[in-house]
Design an enzyme around this catalytic site. Structure first.
Site, PDB file in Angstrom:
ATOM      1  N   TYR A 164     -22.505 -32.127  33.228  1.00  0.00           N
ATOM      2  CA  TYR A 164     -22.555 -32.382  34.678  1.00  0.00           C
ATOM      3  C   TYR A 164     -21.411 -31.635  35.365  1.00  0.00           C
ATOM      4  O   TYR A 164     -21.615 -30.978  36.388  1.00  0.00           O
ATOM      5  CB  TYR A 164     -22.484 -33.885  34.982  1.00  0.00           C
ATOM      6  CG  TYR A 164     -22.495 -34.170  36.470  1.00  0.00           C
ATOM      7  CD1 TYR A 164     -23.628 -33.899  37.237  1.00  0.00           C
ATOM      8  CD2 TYR A 164     -21.364 -34.676  37.122  1.00  0.00           C
ATOM      9  CE1 TYR A 164     -23.633 -34.132  38.611  1.00  0.00           C
ATOM     10  CE2 TYR A 164     -21.363 -34.910  38.490  1.00  0.00           C
ATOM     11  CZ  TYR A 164     -22.501 -34.641  39.223  1.00  0.00           C
ATOM     12  OH  TYR A 164     -22.506 -34.852  40.594  1.00  0.00           O
ATOM     13  N   PRO A 194     -17.691 -34.386  47.081  1.00  0.00           N
ATOM     14  CA  PRO A 194     -17.316 -35.802  47.128  1.00  0.00           C
ATOM     15  C   PRO A 194     -16.892 -36.345  45.765  1.00  0.00           C
ATOM     16  O   PRO A 194     -17.330 -35.866  44.722  1.00  0.00           O
ATOM     17  CB  PRO A 194     -18.610 -36.500  47.567  1.00  0.00           C
ATOM     18  CG  PRO A 194     -19.577 -35.421  47.933  1.00  0.00           C
ATOM     19  CD  PRO A 194     -19.149 -34.208  47.182  1.00  0.00           C
ATOM     20  N   GLY A 195     -16.060 -37.393  45.826  1.00  0.00           N
ATOM     21  CA  GLY A 195     -15.819 -38.233  44.655  1.00  0.00           C
ATOM     22  C   GLY A 195     -16.906 -39.295  44.620  1.00  0.00           C
ATOM     23  O   GLY A 195     -18.004 -39.097  45.148  1.00  0.00           O
ATOM     24  N   GLU A 200     -28.162 -43.878  44.444  1.00  0.00           N
ATOM     25  CA  GLU A 200     -28.939 -44.042  43.198  1.00  0.00           C
ATOM     26  C   GLU A 200     -28.367 -43.182  42.067  1.00  0.00           C
ATOM     27  O   GLU A 200     -28.903 -43.174  40.953  1.00  0.00           O
ATOM     28  CB  GLU A 200     -30.410 -43.667  43.455  1.00  0.00           C
ATOM     29  CG  GLU A 200     -31.097 -44.648  44.352  1.00  0.00           C
ATOM     30  CD  GLU A 200     -32.552 -44.284  44.629  1.00  0.00           C
ATOM     31  OE1 GLU A 200     -33.131 -43.439  43.928  1.00  0.00           O
ATOM     32  OE2 GLU A 200     -33.104 -44.862  45.584  1.00  0.00           O
TER      33      GLU A 200
HETATM   34  P1  NDP Z   1     -29.397 -39.867  44.594  1.00  0.00           P
HETATM   35  O1  NDP Z   1     -29.869 -40.052  43.199  1.00  0.00           O
HETATM   36  O2  NDP Z   1     -29.360 -41.058  45.487  1.00  0.00           O
HETATM   37  O3  NDP Z   1     -30.227 -38.715  45.319  1.00  0.00           O
HETATM   38  C1  NDP Z   1     -30.561 -37.520  44.649  1.00  0.00           C
HETATM   39  C2  NDP Z   1     -31.661 -36.776  45.398  1.00  0.00           C
HETATM   40  O4  NDP Z   1     -31.941 -35.550  44.686  1.00  0.00           O
HETATM   41  C3  NDP Z   1     -32.952 -37.559  45.497  1.00  0.00           C
HETATM   42  O5  NDP Z   1     -33.481 -37.438  46.792  1.00  0.00           O
HETATM   43  C4  NDP Z   1     -33.868 -36.858  44.490  1.00  0.00           C
HETATM   44  O6  NDP Z   1     -35.209 -36.893  44.965  1.00  0.00           O
HETATM   45  C5  NDP Z   1     -33.341 -35.415  44.561  1.00  0.00           C
HETATM   46  N1  NDP Z   1     -33.707 -34.667  43.341  1.00  0.00           N
HETATM   47  C6  NDP Z   1     -33.235 -34.884  42.097  1.00  0.00           C
HETATM   48  N2  NDP Z   1     -33.836 -34.032  41.231  1.00  0.00           N
HETATM   49  C7  NDP Z   1     -34.690 -33.268  41.961  1.00  0.00           C
HETATM   50  C8  NDP Z   1     -35.602 -32.233  41.643  1.00  0.00           C
HETATM   51  N3  NDP Z   1     -35.761 -31.787  40.390  1.00  0.00           N
HETATM   52  N4  NDP Z   1     -36.334 -31.667  42.634  1.00  0.00           N
HETATM   53  C9  NDP Z   1     -36.182 -32.112  43.906  1.00  0.00           C
HETATM   54  N5  NDP Z   1     -35.339 -33.091  44.278  1.00  0.00           N
HETATM   55  C10 NDP Z   1     -34.605 -33.675  43.305  1.00  0.00           C
HETATM   56  O7  NDP Z   1     -27.920 -39.235  44.454  1.00  0.00           O
HETATM   57  P2  NDP Z   1     -26.836 -38.809  45.560  1.00  0.00           P
HETATM   58  O8  NDP Z   1     -27.371 -38.902  46.919  1.00  0.00           O
HETATM   59  O9  NDP Z   1     -25.597 -39.514  45.221  1.00  0.00           O
HETATM   60  O10 NDP Z   1     -26.621 -37.285  45.133  1.00  0.00           O
HETATM   61  C11 NDP Z   1     -26.836 -36.184  45.997  1.00  0.00           C
HETATM   62  C12 NDP Z   1     -25.969 -35.029  45.520  1.00  0.00           C
HETATM   63  O11 NDP Z   1     -24.592 -35.402  45.607  1.00  0.00           O
HETATM   64  C13 NDP Z   1     -26.183 -34.583  44.089  1.00  0.00           C
HETATM   65  O12 NDP Z   1     -26.101 -33.175  44.024  1.00  0.00           O
HETATM   66  C14 NDP Z   1     -25.014 -35.210  43.334  1.00  0.00           C
HETATM   67  O13 NDP Z   1     -24.677 -34.487  42.176  1.00  0.00           O
HETATM   68  C15 NDP Z   1     -23.941 -35.110  44.385  1.00  0.00           C
HETATM   69  N6  NDP Z   1     -22.807 -36.008  44.274  1.00  0.00           N
HETATM   70  C16 NDP Z   1     -22.960 -37.362  44.206  1.00  0.00           C
HETATM   71  C17 NDP Z   1     -21.859 -38.193  44.145  1.00  0.00           C
HETATM   72  C18 NDP Z   1     -21.962 -39.672  44.024  1.00  0.00           C
HETATM   73  O14 NDP Z   1     -20.983 -40.317  43.591  1.00  0.00           O
HETATM   74  N7  NDP Z   1     -23.063 -40.293  44.432  1.00  0.00           N
HETATM   75  C19 NDP Z   1     -20.498 -37.637  44.205  1.00  0.00           C
HETATM   76  C20 NDP Z   1     -20.443 -36.207  44.252  1.00  0.00           C
HETATM   77  C21 NDP Z   1     -21.559 -35.443  44.314  1.00  0.00           C
HETATM   78  P3  NDP Z   1     -36.500 -37.190  44.044  1.00  0.00           P
HETATM   79  O15 NDP Z   1     -36.072 -38.065  42.902  1.00  0.00           O
HETATM   80  O16 NDP Z   1     -37.463 -37.846  44.995  1.00  0.00           O
HETATM   81  O17 NDP Z   1     -36.945 -35.835  43.633  1.00  0.00           O
HETATM   82  C1  8X3 Z   2     -20.414 -37.542  41.140  1.00  0.00           C
HETATM   83  C2  8X3 Z   2     -19.047 -38.129  41.077  1.00  0.00           C
HETATM   84  O1  8X3 Z   2     -17.213 -38.919  39.497  1.00  0.00           O
HETATM   85  O2  8X3 Z   2     -19.490 -39.322  38.778  1.00  0.00           O
HETATM   86  O3  8X3 Z   2     -20.390 -36.168  41.272  1.00  0.00           O
HETATM   87  O4  8X3 Z   2     -18.565 -37.095  38.718  1.00  0.00           O
HETATM   88  S1  8X3 Z   2     -18.579 -38.361  39.430  1.00  0.00           S
END
Ligand code: NDP
Ligand code: 8X3
Length: 264
Positions: A164, A194-195, A200
């Site tokens: 990851y 973001p942290g 989900e």
């Molecule tokens: P969620 O799991 O809530 O949302 C992820 C979204 O990505 C969903 O809408 C999902 O839609 C979509 N997705 C995943 N795989 C695919 C695919 N193969 N094709 C199209 N859409 C896809 O997570 P977050 O909102 O937290 O995450 C959003 C982003 O932020 C990510 O890149 C994550 O790595 C990053 N991030 C998150 C952090 C956290 O702590 N939450 C911190 C730092 C970064 P569906 O399943 O309907 O396809």
């Molecule tokens: C998501 C935040 O701390 O799980 O990017 O890597 S962490």
């Protein structure tokens, strides 16, 4: 703050594409841009959710929303969704590369190719699959803004997170490279890293284990999806000569990938 008269606000209506808008950050961003009357293209694989969100935003804010359901890992489907946009939709002002996931939290020796492929194919190759066709349009128009959602995992590598973290380091490198290569085309490139934020994300990381997901946020206040949506939105409101290149953001309880104060 300069308050624009309504006629100017209407002129500044932008077309925004947000990947991964069925949940978490992407869904909150869609709501934020909708509240500000922008036109939205929202994507995700879960078609029912996507259509529901689209209907709600259209009704609540009286805006145009185009839901496009496809798997970002499918290059042909990603390219087709952009290249077949009608002329009234293909002038994309802002692309938010948000879709992504972590799958598993294991020591390298216990990891699975299935999890690794999912992360690499979505977070890195998926981002490229959608960026290329959108950027082709932006280059022709000599304008645009790409916002890549990175992570603190793109700054420090932590135990059991190697793949990851590798994907988010790749997002960091791609963001820097895009910014250099697109400089002559007046295209802004912003990376927001973001942290921890409660969405989900951890349920997906732990393959549906909600109890284990909840444990990730024990004893401290993580960020919310709305926090990230605010920052993404803010980065699009700056004057045309200004660009936030890189923004790392955590809750007050977190210093970086390693230090979280769980005592509050
Ligand atoms: P969620 O799991 O809530 O949302 C992820 C979204 O990505 C969903 O809408 C999902 O839609 C979509 N997705 C995943 N795989 C695919 C695919 N193969 N094709 C199209 N859409 C896809 O997570 P977050 O909102 O937290 O995450 C959003 C982003 O932020 C990510 O890149 C994550 O790595 C990053 N991030 C998150 C952090 C956290 O702590 N939450 C911190 C730092 C970064 P569906 O399943 O309907 O396809
Ligand atoms: C998501 C935040 O701390 O799980 O990017 O890597 S962490």
């Amino acid at each position: 703050m300069i308050i624009l008269p309504p006629s100017n606000q209407a002129e500044m209506k932008k077309t925004i594409i947000i990947t991964g808008a069925t949940s978490g950050f992407g869904k909150a961003m869609a709501e934020k841009f909708a509240q500000n009357s922008h036109r939205l293209i929202i994507t995700g694989r879960r078609v029912e959710r996507l259509n529901e969100i689209s209907d709600t935003l259209t009704k609540s804010y009286d805006i145009d929303v185009l839901p496009l359901s496809f798997d970002l890992r499918d290059r042909a489907a990603s390219e087709k969704s952009i290249n077949s946009l009608k002329a009234n939709w293909n002038q994309i002002d802002v692309l938010v590369n948000n879709a992504g996931l972590a799958s598993g939290l294991e020591h390298f020796q216990d990891g699975s190719f299935e999890d690794w492929d999912k992360m690499i194919d979505t977070n890195v190759k998926g981002l490229l699959n959608i960026s290329k066709p959108v950027i082709d349009h932006m280059v022709k128009r000599n304008a645009g803004h790409i916002i890549n959602i990175g992570s603190t995992a793109g700054r420090e590598v932590y135990e059991r997170g190697s793949i990851y973290c590798a994907t988010k380091h790749a997002v960091d490198a791609i963001s820097k490279g895009m910014r250099i290569d697109l400089l002559k085309h007046n295209i802004k490139v912003t990376q927001i890293s973001p942290g921890a934020a409660e969405t989900e994300f951890s349920v997906v990381r732990f393959h549906g284990d909600k109890k284990r997901a909840k444990e990730a946020y024990r004893g401290y206040k993580p960020m919310t999806a709305e926090d990230i949506a605010e920052l993404v939105y803010y980065s699009t409101t700056l004057p045309s000569h200004l660009c936030i290149n890189d923004l790392v953001v955590t809750s007050l309880s977190q210093a970086n990938s390693f230090y979280i104060n769980r005592d509050n």
